[in-house]
Design a protein around this motif. Structure first.
Motif, short mmCIF file in Angstrom:
data_model
loop_
_atom_site.label_atom_id
_atom_site.label_comp_id
_atom_site.label_asym_id
_atom_site.label_seq_id
_atom_site.Cartn_x
_atom_site.Cartn_y
_atom_site.Cartn_z
N GLY A 9 60.95 45.39 39.03
CA GLY A 9 60.16 45.39 40.27
C GLY A 9 59.32 44.15 40.34
O GLY A 9 58.10 44.23 40.42
N GLY A 23 45.38 44.22 37.58
CA GLY A 23 46.60 44.82 38.13
C GLY A 23 46.30 46.13 38.85
O GLY A 23 45.33 46.83 38.54
N ALA A 24 47.18 46.44 39.82
CA ALA A 24 47.05 47.71 40.55
C ALA A 24 47.26 48.89 39.60
O ALA A 24 46.68 49.96 39.78
CB ALA A 24 48.08 47.75 41.67
N LYS A 25 48.08 48.69 38.61
CA LYS A 25 48.37 49.74 37.64
C LYS A 25 47.07 50.22 36.98
O LYS A 25 46.83 51.40 36.82
CB LYS A 25 49.30 49.17 36.57
N LEU A 49 44.98 52.30 39.34
CA LEU A 49 45.48 53.67 39.46
C LEU A 49 45.08 54.50 38.23
O LEU A 49 44.67 55.65 38.34
CB LEU A 49 47.01 53.66 39.61
N TRP A 60 57.16 55.99 42.42
CA TRP A 60 57.14 55.17 41.21
C TRP A 60 56.80 56.04 39.99
O TRP A 60 55.78 56.74 39.97
CB TRP A 60 56.06 54.13 41.43
N TYR A 100 53.24 57.02 38.10
CA TYR A 100 52.21 57.98 38.55
C TYR A 100 52.22 59.24 37.68
O TYR A 100 51.18 59.77 37.33
CB TYR A 100 52.45 58.41 40.01
N ASN A 141 52.61 56.13 48.76
CA ASN A 141 52.91 54.72 48.56
C ASN A 141 53.82 54.25 49.70
O ASN A 141 54.98 54.63 49.77
CB ASN A 141 53.61 54.56 47.19
N ASN A 164 58.11 52.31 47.06
CA ASN A 164 58.97 52.08 45.92
C ASN A 164 59.37 53.48 45.46
O ASN A 164 58.47 54.24 45.08
CB ASN A 164 58.19 51.36 44.80
N ASP A 192 48.59 53.75 47.64
CA ASP A 192 49.06 52.55 46.93
C ASP A 192 49.75 51.64 47.95
O ASP A 192 50.84 51.95 48.43
CB ASP A 192 50.01 52.99 45.82
N TYR A 243 52.89 47.03 48.41
CA TYR A 243 53.99 46.34 49.11
C TYR A 243 53.68 46.08 50.59
O TYR A 243 54.57 45.77 51.37
CB TYR A 243 55.29 47.16 48.99
N SER A 275 50.41 41.08 42.64
CA SER A 275 51.68 40.92 41.92
C SER A 275 52.88 40.70 42.82
O SER A 275 53.68 39.80 42.58
CB SER A 275 51.97 42.17 41.08
N LYS A 276 53.02 41.56 43.82
CA LYS A 276 54.28 41.60 44.57
C LYS A 276 54.27 40.59 45.71
O LYS A 276 55.22 39.86 45.91
CB LYS A 276 54.51 43.00 45.12
N ARG A 290 48.01 39.55 36.36
CA ARG A 290 47.30 40.83 36.24
C ARG A 290 46.06 40.87 37.12
O ARG A 290 44.94 40.70 36.67
CB ARG A 290 46.95 41.16 34.76
N LEU A 291 46.31 41.09 38.39
CA LEU A 291 45.20 41.15 39.33
C LEU A 291 45.49 42.16 40.44
O LEU A 291 46.50 42.07 41.13
CB LEU A 291 44.97 39.76 39.93
N TYR A 342 63.39 47.16 47.37
CA TYR A 342 64.31 48.07 46.69
C TYR A 342 65.16 48.80 47.72
O TYR A 342 64.73 48.99 48.85
CB TYR A 342 63.54 49.15 45.92
C1 LIG Z 1 54.27 51.29 43.65
C2 LIG Z 1 53.69 50.37 42.64
N1 LIG Z 1 52.36 50.38 42.43
C3 LIG Z 1 51.79 49.57 41.52
C4 LIG Z 1 52.55 48.70 40.77
C5 LIG Z 1 51.84 47.85 39.72
O1 LIG Z 1 51.41 46.64 40.19
P1 LIG Z 1 50.53 45.63 39.30
O2 LIG Z 1 51.45 44.57 38.80
O3 LIG Z 1 49.50 45.11 40.24
O4 LIG Z 1 49.92 46.41 38.19
C6 LIG Z 1 53.92 48.65 40.95
C7 LIG Z 1 54.75 47.77 40.11
O5 LIG Z 1 55.91 47.98 39.87
C8 LIG Z 1 54.50 49.51 41.92
O6 LIG Z 1 55.83 49.49 42.14
#
Ligand SMILES: Cc1ncc(COP(=O)(O)O)c(C=O)c1O
Length: 380
Positions: free
Chosen positions: A37, A97-99, A102, A123, A126, A167, A171, A199, A202, A231-232, A240-241, A317
């Protein structure tokens, strides 16, 4: 020795596929990777230059935990301009990062046994984040065309439900949820006193339709936390932001978690991001146009091979249904990998055993070659 929290954690399905692909490559098989991704483009040069300048200027130390003031101001502006969301800089937390954003949210919101409804397909991370935080996932199936199924979501709400995760652009399906559905979601969350975790990573990778953030809708201010990142949109996965924005109480709780874990996001990355945000659309446009060409190609190529899918409206995707001759996603993914094409099984996205996720963040040339290989897999 290990905690039950970590023992119940599953490995990331996409990262596992990437490792398997690498192992095959080490044996001399050239694998075309349609599992990751992440954009295959380099980070725009201007952003790299801005980070370089920031490092020379001394942005190489800790920043305030919530993030550099100039970046938080830029995020507030962005949310107002692009999304119609009205927050103050205190309601924004910049994260690695968004991760990570979350992760903090689930840790901040859930007690042991609390329930989180995930609008599927979704995704896989979660599920694992909710589980680590002690929560229990309830999967809401989609409506036709992978839309938001409000009836299914409402049917899952119990007195243990804390949050709903959505989301869009999605994704893995590429679906973009409509304004009416987002309105219904916020109305439901307000009525049942639930938090919506939206989320929106995208957001800018959009081919058709409009991105509607539930946070911008009536009632969204109190009920929605927006998660987004760099990231995307800007091909910045390695920087990592990301960030979250929403009700002050939740943002402050997430900030405490960040203070005691990551401390802050990388300083020079934050500084560069503050400069790039006002130019987001211009920087993203060429990448989005290239993704659109690839999307058009892959949709028609997969259809001609017997896969069933509608053109995704966002993200990068496709989540096609397998041809009738293929009964099971896991078996198909295995055979595709043997033929040198790696993709992701639909099962970890919410039990989709007739679907696979294919990322088209790869060159048209590789996508063409991958489709030829898949054609060979299907003929066998
Ligand atoms: C739906 C979704 N949310 C969050 C992320 C994570 O993004 P980040 O790189 O900002 O942690 C991804 C990455 O694959 C994603 O697909």
């Amino acid at each position: 020795m290990l905690s039950s929290r970590v023992t119940r954690l599953k490995e990331s399905a996409t990262l596992k596929m990437m490792e398997r692909a690498k192992a095959l490559e080490a044996r001399g098989v050239r694998v075309i990777s349609l599992d990751v991704g992440e954009p295959d483009f380099p980070t725009p040069r201007e952003v790299v230059d801005a980070a370089y300048r920031a490092m020379l200027e001394g942005y190489t130390h800790y920043t305030p935990s919530k993030g550099l003031p100039e970046l938080r101001r830029a995020i507030v502006e962005k949310l107002r301009r692009d999304n119609g969301i009205d927050v103050t800089a205190d309601q924004v937390l910049v994260t690695p990062g968004a991760k990570q954003a979350l992760f903090y949210l689930f840790m901040a919101l859930l007690d042991e046994g609390d329930e989180v409804i995930i609008a599927t397909p979704a995704w896989p991370s979660y599920w694992e984040m909710v589980s680590v935080a002690g929560g229990v996932v309830k999967e809401a199936p989609p409506s036709d065309g992978y839309g938001l199924n409000l009836e299914a979501i409402e049917g899952l709400v119990t007195d243990r439900t804390k949050a709903i995760v959505v989301n869009s652009p999605n994704n893995p399906s590429g679906a973009v949820f409509s304004r009416e559905d987002m309105e219904g979601l916020v109305e439901l969350a307000s009525r049942r006193k639930l938090i919506v975790i939206s989320d929106e990573i995208y957001e800018k990778i959009l081919y058709e339709g409009t991105h509607v953030s539930p946070a911008s809708l009536p009632g969204g201010e109190e009920t929605v936390v927006v998660v987004n990142g760099f990231s995307k949109t800007f091909a910045m996965t390695g920087w990592r932001l990301g960030y979250l924005a929403g009700p002050r109480q939740i943002v402050d709780a997430a900030t405490k978690l960040q203070q005691h874990s990551a401390t802050c996001a990388p300083a020079f990355a934050q500084r560069a991001a503050a400069e790039l945000l006002p130019q987001a659309d211009r920087l993203a446009r060429p990448m989005v146009e290239e993704f659109r060409r690839r999307r058009d190609f892959i949709v028609s190529a997969l259809r001609s091979l017997g896969f069933r899918l509608e053109p995704p409206r966002g993200a990068f995707y496709v989540f096609p249904e397998l041809p009738d001759s293929e009964p099971d996603s896991t078996a198909f993914v295995e055979r595709a990998l043997e033929a040198g094409v790696s993709m992701t099984d639909g099962k970890p996205f919410g039990g989709f055993s007739r679907n696979v996720r294919i990322s088209y963040a790869n060159s048209l040339e590789n996508l063409r070659e991958a489709m030829e290989r898949l054609s060979g897999v299907l003929k066998r």
